[in-house]
Design a protein around this motif. Structure first.
Motif, PDB file in Angstrom:
ATOM      1  N   VAL A 196     -23.998 -37.827   6.151  1.00 46.86           N
ATOM      2  CA  VAL A 196     -22.505 -39.398   5.119  1.00 46.86           C
ATOM      3  C   VAL A 196     -22.256 -38.941   3.981  1.00 46.86           C
ATOM      4  O   VAL A 196     -21.003 -39.501   4.292  1.00 46.86           O
ATOM      5  CB  VAL A 196     -23.866 -40.654   5.386  1.00 46.86           C
ATOM      6  N   LEU A 197     -23.058 -38.220   3.204  1.00 45.45           N
ATOM      7  CA  LEU A 197     -23.244 -37.956   2.149  1.00 45.45           C
ATOM      8  C   LEU A 197     -21.559 -36.636   2.160  1.00 45.45           C
ATOM      9  O   LEU A 197     -20.754 -36.752   1.286  1.00 45.45           O
ATOM     10  CB  LEU A 197     -24.527 -37.218   1.184  1.00 45.45           C
TER      11      LEU A 197
ATOM     12  N   ILE B 128     -18.023 -38.416   2.413  1.00 45.34           N
ATOM     13  CA  ILE B 128     -17.971 -39.091   1.232  1.00 45.34           C
ATOM     14  C   ILE B 128     -17.521 -37.649   0.507  1.00 45.34           C
ATOM     15  O   ILE B 128     -16.644 -38.243  -0.681  1.00 45.34           O
ATOM     16  CB  ILE B 128     -18.965 -39.948   1.197  1.00 45.34           C
ATOM     17  N   ALA B 129     -18.349 -37.344   0.205  1.00 38.76           N
ATOM     18  CA  ALA B 129     -18.249 -36.445  -1.028  1.00 38.76           C
ATOM     19  C   ALA B 129     -16.690 -35.520  -0.900  1.00 38.76           C
ATOM     20  O   ALA B 129     -16.177 -34.822  -1.992  1.00 38.76           O
ATOM     21  CB  ALA B 129     -19.292 -35.403  -1.556  1.00 38.76           C
TER      22      ALA B 129
ATOM     23  N   LEU C  12     -13.401 -36.865  -1.746  1.00 40.38           N
ATOM     24  CA  LEU C  12     -13.243 -37.141  -3.032  1.00 40.38           C
ATOM     25  C   LEU C  12     -13.074 -36.245  -3.254  1.00 40.38           C
ATOM     26  O   LEU C  12     -12.723 -36.000  -5.289  1.00 40.38           O
ATOM     27  CB  LEU C  12     -15.175 -37.724  -3.396  1.00 40.38           C
TER      28      LEU C  12
END
Length: 392
Positions: free
Chosen positions: A13-14, A17-18, A21
Motif C-alpha cells: 500500500v505504501l 501511494i509513494a 507522489l
C-alpha cells in the motif's frame, strides 16, 4: 492472517501511494540555485577599511588595523603608511608633532578633512600644521576621467579645502581648484602627506547596482567594488607601497556587549522575559484598579465629649455639666491662688473678682448654678467659667 502477510500488505500500500507522489513531485518541481548575499559579520561589520586591509594582505603587504590613532601602540617606521580615516580634527597637538616628525623621516600620512556638518568652525591641529583650511568649504563633485565611464565623479560628499603650505612643506600635486581642492599631496622631508576631501572610495561596503541582477558579479558598486575606486586607491597608496607596514585607522569601535545581547541574543532573553512576566502575573494577588480604603472608626475624644454633653442636656441633666465645668475652674483656682480657693461665700467671690479684675456681679453669676431647664443660662455660666479658668 500472519504477521508477515500483514506487513507485506502494508508495504504494498505504501509503495502504491509513494511512487505516484514521487513522480508528481519530480515533474512539478525544478531545482534552482540562488545566491544570497549575507550582511557583513565580525570586523567587516564595523571596519570600513576591512576589505582594503584584506586586499593589501593578498598583495603580500603587512597590514595593521586600529580603531583609533594611538602612537604608543603603533611603532611607526620610515616607509610605513598611515591611512587616517579618523576625523583629523580629533588628533591632539602632541600626536601631530610626532606624526610630522615621522613623515619627515620617510612616512606617508593620508588624512581627510572633517566631515560636512560635524563642526564647520574648526580645522584641528593637524590641518593647521599642514596649512590646510577647510572652514566654510562645501562639498562639490569633482570629475574623474574614466575611459568606460565619461561621467564619473568623485568626492561628492567631502569637504573641499584650500592649501597654503608653511615653511618646510611643499605642494607636490593637487586636484581641484586652487581655492577649492579635493586632493593635495604635500612633501615634508623624506615623506609625503596626502589630504583628501573624503575617503569613501576606500570603503569596503558598497551599494547595490540597479542596472544589473542582484546575483551578478558587479551587483555591488561603489567603494572598492568600483574599478575606478581601486585605481584611485592604488594611486593614493603608491608612495610607500610595498616598503613598510600599512596602518589602517578606521575610526570606529566594535559593537558593545549590550548591543550584541539586544540584537543577537533576543531568541534567549525574549522567552526569559515572557516567562518572568508570566510568573509575576501568577504571583500577583490582585490586578486592576486600586480599591478605596475602608472607612476608619471615629474615635475622637471631642466627639465623645460632645455626644455625652448633648445626651445629658437632652435628658435634663444640665446641672451635671455645670458642676463639671465649675469643678475644673476651682481645681485650677486652688493651684494658682490657694488663698482665694480656701475662702467661701461672698469672700471667695470678692477674692476672685479682685484676682481677675472682674465685676462682683459677673463672678457671682458664674458661680451660681442655673435652673434645671435654663439652657441659655447654662451656656452663659459655662462660658464665663471657661473664661475665668483661662485667665488664671
Amino acid at each position: 492472517m500472519s504477521a508477515r502477510l500483514r506487513w507485506l500488505l502494508v508495504g504494498l500500500v505504501l509503495l502504491v501511494i509513494a511512487v505516484p507522489l514521487a513522480i508528481l513531485f519530480l515533474r512539478t518541481h525544478e531545482r534552482v540555485t540562488e545566491v544570497e548575499r549575507l550582511p557583513p559579520q565580525g570586523e567587516a561589520s564595523y571596519n570600513p577599511l576591512y576589505v582594503l586591509g584584506q586586499a593589501l594582505r593578498a598583495d603580500g603587504l603587512t597590514v595593521q588595523s586600529r580603531p583609533r590613532l594611538d602612537l604608543t601602540r603603533m611603532p611607526l617606521a620610515p616607509g610605513d603608511t598611515v591611512v587616517l580615516l579618523q576625523d583629523s580634527a580629533e588628533v591632539p597637538a602632541p600626536a601631530v608633532t610626532a606624526l610630522m616628525a615621522w613623515v619627515a623621516r620617510g612616512g606617508h600620512l593620508i588624512v581627510r578633512t572633517p566631515p560636512i556638518g560635524k563642526d564647520d568652525a574648526r580645522n584641528g591641529p593637524l590641518l593647521d600644521a599642514l596649512g590646510v583650511d577647510s572652514e566654510g568649504q562645501e562639498s562639490d563633485c569633482q570629475p574623474f576621467h574614466v575611459r568606460d565611464d565619461p561621467q564619473h565623479v568623485e568626492f561628492c560628499n567631502g569637504r573641499r579645502f584650500a592649501v597654503a603650505p608653511p615653511t618646510g612643506i611643499t605642494l607636490e600635486r593637487g586636484w581641484g581648484d586652487e581655492e577649492s581642492r579635493v586632493f593635495a599631496r604635500l612633501r615634508h622631508g623624506h615623506g609625503r602627506i596626502d589630504v583628501l576631501a573624503d575617503m569613501a572610495f576606500m570603503h569596503g561596503k558598497g551599494r547595490p547596482n540597479p542596472a544589473v541582477p542582484p546575483n551578478a558579479a558587479n551587483a555591488i558598486i561603489d567603494g572598492l567594488h568600483d574599478k575606478a575606486h581601486r585605481d584611485l586607491t592604488r594611486y593614493v597608496l603608491a608612495p610607500n607601497h610595498g616598503k613598510g607596514t600599512m596602518w589602517l585607522v578606521y575610526a570606529s569601535r566594535p559593537p558593545s556587549l549590550w548591543n550584541r545581547v539586544f540584537y543577537l541574543g533576543w531568541p534567549v532573553w525574549a522567552p526569559l522575559l515572557l516567562a518572568l512576566l508570566g510568573w509575576l502575573w501568577q504571583r500577583a494577588q490582585r490586578l486592576g484598579s486600586e480599591l478605596p480604603s475602608p472607612p476608619a472608626e471615629r474615635r475622637s475624644l471631642l466627639e465623645h465629649i460632645r455626644a455625652s454633653g448633648e445626651h445629658l442636656l437632652r435628658f435634663g441633666k444640665a446641672p451635671l455639666l455645670y458642676d463639671a465645668v465649675r469643678r475644673a475652674f476651682l481645681a485650677r483656682l486652688r493651684r494658682r491662688s490657694p488663698t482665694a480657693a480656701a475662702l467661701a461665700g461672698e469672700a471667695r467671690v470678692h477674692a476672685i473678682a479682685t484676682l481677675l479684675q472682674w465685676s462682683h456681679a459677673r463672678v457671682q453669676t458664674a458661680l451660681t448654678p442655673p435652673a434645671a431647664h435654663d439652657v441659655a443660662g447654662l451656656r452663659d455660666r459655662i462660658r464665663l467659667l471657661i473664661q475665668m479658668r483661662n485667665l488664671l
